[in-house]
Motif scaffolding. Structure first.
Motif, PDB file in Angstrom:
ATOM      1  N   ASP A  87     -18.764  29.148  -9.097  1.00  0.00           N
ATOM      2  CA  ASP A  87     -19.046  27.827  -9.665  1.00  0.00           C
ATOM      3  C   ASP A  87     -19.128  26.810  -8.535  1.00  0.00           C
ATOM      4  O   ASP A  87     -18.308  26.838  -7.594  1.00  0.00           O
ATOM      5  CB  ASP A  87     -17.935  27.409 -10.624  1.00  0.00           C
ATOM      6  N   THR A  88     -20.095  25.910  -8.629  1.00  0.00           N
ATOM      7  CA  THR A  88     -20.312  24.909  -7.580  1.00  0.00           C
ATOM      8  C   THR A  88     -20.409  23.524  -8.197  1.00  0.00           C
ATOM      9  O   THR A  88     -21.127  23.322  -9.176  1.00  0.00           O
ATOM     10  CB  THR A  88     -21.607  25.210  -6.795  1.00  0.00           C
ATOM     11  N   ILE A 141     -16.756  23.122  -3.676  1.00  0.00           N
ATOM     12  CA  ILE A 141     -16.837  21.673  -3.846  1.00  0.00           C
ATOM     13  C   ILE A 141     -17.676  21.130  -2.691  1.00  0.00           C
ATOM     14  O   ILE A 141     -17.222  21.058  -1.547  1.00  0.00           O
ATOM     15  CB  ILE A 141     -15.442  21.026  -3.844  1.00  0.00           C
ATOM     16  N   LYS A 142     -18.903  20.768  -2.983  1.00  0.00           N
ATOM     17  CA  LYS A 142     -19.827  20.378  -1.919  1.00  0.00           C
ATOM     18  C   LYS A 142     -19.517  19.000  -1.350  1.00  0.00           C
ATOM     19  O   LYS A 142     -19.786  18.720  -0.181  1.00  0.00           O
ATOM     20  CB  LYS A 142     -21.274  20.435  -2.432  1.00  0.00           C
ATOM     21  N   LEU A 147     -15.882  51.934  -5.814  1.00  0.00           N
ATOM     22  CA  LEU A 147     -16.403  50.573  -5.686  1.00  0.00           C
ATOM     23  C   LEU A 147     -17.380  50.226  -6.802  1.00  0.00           C
ATOM     24  O   LEU A 147     -17.604  49.044  -7.098  1.00  0.00           O
ATOM     25  CB  LEU A 147     -17.110  50.399  -4.335  1.00  0.00           C
ATOM     26  N   ASN A 148     -17.956  51.242  -7.427  1.00  0.00           N
ATOM     27  CA  ASN A 148     -18.985  51.013  -8.441  1.00  0.00           C
ATOM     28  C   ASN A 148     -18.430  50.222  -9.622  1.00  0.00           C
ATOM     29  O   ASN A 148     -17.428  50.590 -10.223  1.00  0.00           O
ATOM     30  CB  ASN A 148     -19.531  52.356  -8.936  1.00  0.00           C
ATOM     31  N   GLY A 149     -19.111  49.124  -9.944  1.00  0.00           N
ATOM     32  CA  GLY A 149     -18.754  48.333 -11.115  1.00  0.00           C
ATOM     33  C   GLY A 149     -17.684  47.290 -10.881  1.00  0.00           C
ATOM     34  O   GLY A 149     -17.358  46.526 -11.803  1.00  0.00           O
ATOM     35  N   ILE A 150     -17.117  47.221  -9.676  1.00  0.00           N
ATOM     36  CA  ILE A 150     -16.106  46.198  -9.408  1.00  0.00           C
ATOM     37  C   ILE A 150     -16.728  44.813  -9.536  1.00  0.00           C
ATOM     38  O   ILE A 150     -17.815  44.554  -9.025  1.00  0.00           O
ATOM     39  CB  ILE A 150     -15.494  46.383  -8.004  1.00  0.00           C
ATOM     40  N   GLU A 151     -16.042  43.927 -10.226  1.00  0.00           N
ATOM     41  CA  GLU A 151     -16.543  42.572 -10.440  1.00  0.00           C
ATOM     42  C   GLU A 151     -16.061  41.643  -9.334  1.00  0.00           C
ATOM     43  O   GLU A 151     -14.917  41.745  -8.879  1.00  0.00           O
ATOM     44  CB  GLU A 151     -16.057  42.059 -11.798  1.00  0.00           C
ATOM     45  N   GLY A 152     -16.938  40.769  -8.896  1.00  0.00           N
ATOM     46  CA  GLY A 152     -16.578  39.844  -7.841  1.00  0.00           C
ATOM     47  C   GLY A 152     -17.473  38.622  -7.842  1.00  0.00           C
ATOM     48  O   GLY A 152     -18.190  38.348  -8.820  1.00  0.00           O
ATOM     49  N   TYR A 153     -17.448  37.903  -6.740  1.00  0.00           N
ATOM     50  CA  TYR A 153     -18.219  36.675  -6.588  1.00  0.00           C
ATOM     51  C   TYR A 153     -18.941  36.703  -5.243  1.00  0.00           C
ATOM     52  O   TYR A 153     -18.476  37.322  -4.286  1.00  0.00           O
ATOM     53  CB  TYR A 153     -17.306  35.445  -6.604  1.00  0.00           C
ATOM     54  N   GLU A 154     -20.060  35.999  -5.190  1.00  0.00           N
ATOM     55  CA  GLU A 154     -20.819  35.902  -3.943  1.00  0.00           C
ATOM     56  C   GLU A 154     -21.288  34.470  -3.758  1.00  0.00           C
ATOM     57  O   GLU A 154     -21.736  33.812  -4.711  1.00  0.00           O
ATOM     58  CB  GLU A 154     -22.014  36.848  -3.978  1.00  0.00           C
ATOM     59  N   VAL A 155     -21.208  33.988  -2.519  1.00  0.00           N
ATOM     60  CA  VAL A 155     -21.627  32.626  -2.239  1.00  0.00           C
ATOM     61  C   VAL A 155     -22.083  32.520  -0.792  1.00  0.00           C
ATOM     62  O   VAL A 155     -21.614  33.265   0.077  1.00  0.00           O
ATOM     63  CB  VAL A 155     -20.465  31.623  -2.516  1.00  0.00           C
ATOM     64  N   PHE A 156     -23.008  31.611  -0.537  1.00  0.00           N
ATOM     65  CA  PHE A 156     -23.414  31.248   0.818  1.00  0.00           C
ATOM     66  C   PHE A 156     -22.990  29.805   1.049  1.00  0.00           C
ATOM     67  O   PHE A 156     -23.515  28.893   0.408  1.00  0.00           O
ATOM     68  CB  PHE A 156     -24.930  31.400   1.006  1.00  0.00           C
ATOM     69  N   LEU A 157     -22.018  29.599   1.941  1.00  0.00           N
ATOM     70  CA  LEU A 157     -21.587  28.246   2.263  1.00  0.00           C
ATOM     71  C   LEU A 157     -22.524  27.616   3.272  1.00  0.00           C
ATOM     72  O   LEU A 157     -23.009  28.280   4.187  1.00  0.00           O
ATOM     73  CB  LEU A 157     -20.170  28.257   2.843  1.00  0.00           C
ATOM     74  N   GLU A 158     -22.750  26.318   3.121  1.00  0.00           N
ATOM     75  CA  GLU A 158     -23.541  25.534   4.062  1.00  0.00           C
ATOM     76  C   GLU A 158     -22.654  24.451   4.676  1.00  0.00           C
ATOM     77  O   GLU A 158     -21.509  24.266   4.260  1.00  0.00           O
ATOM     78  CB  GLU A 158     -24.745  24.924   3.350  1.00  0.00           C
ATOM     79  N   HIS A 159     -23.200  23.748   5.656  1.00  0.00           N
ATOM     80  CA  HIS A 159     -22.433  22.730   6.373  1.00  0.00           C
ATOM     81  C   HIS A 159     -21.780  21.739   5.402  1.00  0.00           C
ATOM     82  O   HIS A 159     -22.444  21.152   4.555  1.00  0.00           O
ATOM     83  CB  HIS A 159     -23.344  21.970   7.338  1.00  0.00           C
ATOM     84  N   GLY A 160     -20.465  21.585   5.533  1.00  0.00           N
ATOM     85  CA  GLY A 160     -19.731  20.618   4.722  1.00  0.00           C
ATOM     86  C   GLY A 160     -19.204  21.146   3.410  1.00  0.00           C
ATOM     87  O   GLY A 160     -18.421  20.464   2.746  1.00  0.00           O
ATOM     88  N   ASP A 161     -19.611  22.344   3.003  1.00  0.00           N
ATOM     89  CA  ASP A 161     -19.135  22.930   1.749  1.00  0.00           C
ATOM     90  C   ASP A 161     -17.689  23.391   1.886  1.00  0.00           C
ATOM     91  O   ASP A 161     -17.296  23.925   2.929  1.00  0.00           O
ATOM     92  CB  ASP A 161     -19.976  24.141   1.343  1.00  0.00           C
ATOM     93  N   THR A 162     -16.924  23.242   0.810  1.00  0.00           N
ATOM     94  CA  THR A 162     -15.540  23.723   0.770  1.00  0.00           C
ATOM     95  C   THR A 162     -15.384  24.746  -0.340  1.00  0.00           C
ATOM     96  O   THR A 162     -15.719  24.480  -1.493  1.00  0.00           O
ATOM     97  CB  THR A 162     -14.555  22.565   0.531  1.00  0.00           C
TER      98      THR A 162
END
Length: 292
Positions: free
Chosen positions: A9-10, A32-33, A199-214
């Motif tokens: 969530d962003t 939190i951008k 590892l198959n089916g494990i739930e997780g999150y993915e994100v690409f942080l950019e400058h200033g993102d927390t």
């Protein structure tokens, strides 16, 4: 066969009530951008500025290679002047990174460039702001933090690829016994599911942080990080307020720190091979039984 990864969530900003109800209490990650929009560091902290204030410091460097069982965890690969290292990551790709660097101890005035988000939660460990630097291609292996803090991880100067998993997936992630990190034989961003089926089916999150993102990472969250660009991050750590979680933190430090170090010193490679086999067996058993 694959992980089941969803976006983090962003938001641009968030009220303390919303943060506590939907993220802190539920132990869900959040980007939190706009948290750093009024931080002097957001514009001030360039590699040139950091070279000016600490370029002559000698820093330990780490790479992507698997940990040597005969050495302590997080043993340095090499050492270099901080300024030379900053030039390196700006100039070209490299696996070399700086781990848990408290530049604030060397330059106390840096604390004036950030604002600890005490309005969102309490318990911040103000004496331990930590900085992390990496060249393009450098990777932080999959782990969760040994003292189980909540973490506000702010990125500067480029992009960072992050994959997260809830603590509950510990066994399926091939966590090594007595450790807070996973078997290093698979690539988190491109695992071999035939070789590592749990590892198959494990739930997780993915994100690409950019400058200033927390990125807010709740206590016990597994995280893997890859620097897309030569860049750096700041982690602010905070204790969970519950008595049970504080007790878990103390136990984790004892078991995964002191006890693991003593066993490793005594048995070295034999211990390393035993726990790798144990991690695989536990993961495969959990997967076969349909458990976490």
């Amino acid at each position: 066969m694959s992980f089941n990864l969803k976006p983090v969530d962003t938001v641009e900003s968030i009220t303390p009530e919303d943060f506590k109800k939907n993220y802190l209490k539920k132990k869900r990650p959040l980007v939190i951008k706009g948290l750093t929009k009024d931080w002097p560091a957001r514009e001030k902290w360039t590699t040139e500025y950091l070279k000016e204030i600490g370029g002559e410091l000698e820093v330990p460097l780490y790479d992507n290679s698997k940990a040597d069982p005969s050495k302590p965890i997080n043993a340095a690969t090499a050492h270099m002047k901080f300024g030379e290292y900053l030039d390196l990551i700006k100039r070209e790709p490299t696996e070399l990174r700086i781990f848990f660097f408290n530049l604030f101890k060397k330059v106390p005035s840096l604390i004036n460039d950030i604002k600890i988000p005490k309005d969102l939660m309490g318990g911040f460990i103000e004496s331990m702001p930590a900085m992390f630097f990496g060249g393009s291609n450098s990777v932080t292996f999959l782990h969760y933090d040994i003292d189980l803090p909540h973490i506000f991880h702010t990125h500067f100067g480029g992009r960072k690829h992050i994959i997260l998993f809830d603590y509950k997936w510990k066994k399926r992630l091939y966590c090594l016994p007595n450790a807070t990190y996973a078997l290093e034989d698979y690539k988190v961003d491109n695992p071999d599911f035939e070789k590592f089926p749990s590892l198959n089916g494990i739930e997780g999150y993915e994100v690409f942080l950019e400058h200033g993102d927390t990125l807010f990472m709740p206590t016990g969250m597994w995280h893997w990080m890859k620097y897309v660009d030569g860049s750096f991050s700041l982690s602010l750590r905070a204790w969970d307020q519950s008595i049970s979680r504080k007790a878990a933190s103390v136990w984790s430090l004892f078991r995964h720190g002191a006890v693991d170090s003593l066993i490793k010193m005594a048995f070295k490679e034999k211990y390393a091979h035993w726990r790798e086999k144990k991690a695989v067996k536990r993961a495969e058993n959990a997967y076969a039984k349909g458990k976490l």
